[in-house]
Design a protein around this motif. Structure first.
Motif, PDB file in Angstrom:
ATOM      1  N   TYR A 130      66.833 -38.760  55.380  1.00 24.72           N
ATOM      2  CA  TYR A 130      65.444 -38.551  55.778  1.00 24.72           C
ATOM      3  C   TYR A 130      65.325 -38.308  57.274  1.00 24.72           C
ATOM      4  N   THR A 156      67.136 -31.576  58.443  1.00 23.16           N
ATOM      5  CA  THR A 156      66.050 -30.755  58.982  1.00 23.16           C
ATOM      6  C   THR A 156      65.459 -29.816  57.939  1.00 23.16           C
ATOM      7  N   ARG A 189      62.470 -31.069  53.606  1.00 23.45           N
ATOM      8  CA  ARG A 189      61.770 -32.301  53.992  1.00 23.45           C
ATOM      9  C   ARG A 189      61.075 -32.951  52.802  1.00 23.45           C
ATOM     10  N   ASP A 190      60.335 -32.162  52.056  1.00 23.08           N
ATOM     11  CA  ASP A 190      59.585 -32.730  50.935  1.00 23.08           C
ATOM     12  C   ASP A 190      60.518 -33.325  49.886  1.00 23.08           C
ATOM     13  N   TRP A 238      53.789 -40.842  55.763  1.00 19.97           N
ATOM     14  CA  TRP A 238      54.022 -39.450  55.379  1.00 19.97           C
ATOM     15  C   TRP A 238      52.755 -38.612  55.537  1.00 19.97           C
ATOM     16  N   GLU A 282      59.629 -38.343  60.692  1.00 16.53           N
ATOM     17  CA  GLU A 282      59.217 -37.001  60.283  1.00 16.53           C
ATOM     18  C   GLU A 282      58.869 -36.151  61.498  1.00 16.53           C
ATOM     19  N   ARG A 300      62.140 -35.103  62.994  1.00 19.03           N
ATOM     20  CA  ARG A 300      62.778 -34.055  62.212  1.00 19.03           C
ATOM     21  C   ARG A 300      62.063 -32.724  62.403  1.00 19.03           C
ATOM     22  N   SER A 301      60.748 -32.746  62.469  1.00 20.81           N
ATOM     23  CA  SER A 301      59.995 -31.506  62.679  1.00 20.81           C
ATOM     24  C   SER A 301      60.360 -30.881  64.021  1.00 20.81           C
TER      25      SER A 301
END
Length: 302
Positions: A43, A47, A50-51, A225, A292, A295-296
């Motif tokens: 998680y 990269t 993601r979902d 999330w 998240e 990662r974005s």
């Protein structure tokens, strides 16, 4: 209720003492700490997809709540047996034996079997490593090894692991049907399932501490999330929020989840488990949202 098939004594007679160490290490592949670390690492550092990874994290939480509820519902004991007496092992191996080859609590169905089925088959379904056939063969091999290790160690009957794996497969078929129907919202649906299953598990478990903590963690994960998804949408130029119904819905989910977690802390502080559930949920919400966002940022840089 007798659930044994009667072959364990024969296996114990021929198994060398060192095999308990091997089985104890193999069984860690289905342990909560290992599965959580595996999915958590994916998680944070993955990269792409993601979902899908978020959905697997949600299914992990849902599976933990599911097995907690089922164990309390059936309330069947573990086998009263051990593969090797701890005194027969060198003293240096005693801590390793206690940490890897023993178990407490109810025995049916097997949590290791159910959780390894959910996580490894989900990774086979949604990851892009190698071919789909090889992924499923690898996942099936790991699940089988974990199940056999639980039976070989004497902490489960064969019926327990078969039931655990069967429940895991049945749960995945239902969950995948929902996730694949709305592929653009797999993360939201995965964490949403975790909240629903977590709430349902509170009843048969009698508000057990583990069930309460898992419910708080699931609620926090859903809020985190949604918060990350809201931030991505605003960065992409969507809004204002009040004129965008999906964004408004996300804000509502975030608000309800966070208010519920804060309420657990504020109104139930004398009850340490309830307060801990709320606190854990807030921590998980922050970790999910920050991870998240990280990662974005990495994906954008790439």
């Amino acid at each position: 209720m007798a659930r044994g098939i009667g072959w364990f004594d024969a296996f114990r007679e021929v198994a060398p003492e060192w095999v308990v160490v091997v089985l104890g290490l193999v069984t860690q592949l289905g342990d909560v700490w290992f599965l959580s670390a595996l999915v958590g690492a994916l998680y944070v550092f993955e990269t792409g997809n993601r979902d899908e990874i978020a959905a697997i994290a949600g299914l992990l939480l849902a599976g933990l709540s599911l097995i907690t509820g089922l164990k309390h519902l059936f309330a069947l004991p573990r086998p009263d047996r051990v593969l090797v007496e701890v005194g027969a092992l060198p003293e240096v191996l005693h801590p390793l034996y206690e940490a890897t080859a023993t178990a407490t609590g109810y025995g049916f169905p097997s949590g290791h079997a159910l959780m390894s089925t959910i996580v490894y088959l989900s990774l086979a379904e949604y990851s892009g490593v190698s071919t789909r056939r090889r992924r499923y063969l690898g996942a099936a091999g790991i699940v089988t090894a974990v199940c056999l290790s639980r039976v070989g160690l004497g902490v489960h009957y064969l019926v327990d692991v078969v039931a655990g794996a069967a429940v895991g497969v049945a749960f995945l078929l239902l969950a995948w049907g929902l996730l694949n129907r709305y592929p653009a919202h797999r993360g939201t649906l995965g964490f949403g399932l975790a909240v629903v299953v977590g709430a349902a598990a509170l009843v048969p478990s009698g508000m057990d501490a583990d069930a309460l903590l898992l419910f708080g963690a699931s609620l926090g994960a859903l809020a985190g999330w949604q918060l990350a998804a809201l931030a991505r949408a605003l960065d992409a130029g969507r809004g204002p929020i009040r004129e965008d119904r999906p964004l408004t819905a996300r804000v509502a989910v975030i608000a309800v989840a966070l208010v519920s977690l804060v309420a657990l802390i504020g109104f139930f502080w004398p009850a340490a488990v309830l307060a801990g559930s709320g606190a854990l949920g807030l921590v998980v919400a922050a970790l999910v949202a920050v991870s998240e966002h990280y990662r974005s940022g990495r994906a954008s840089g790439i």
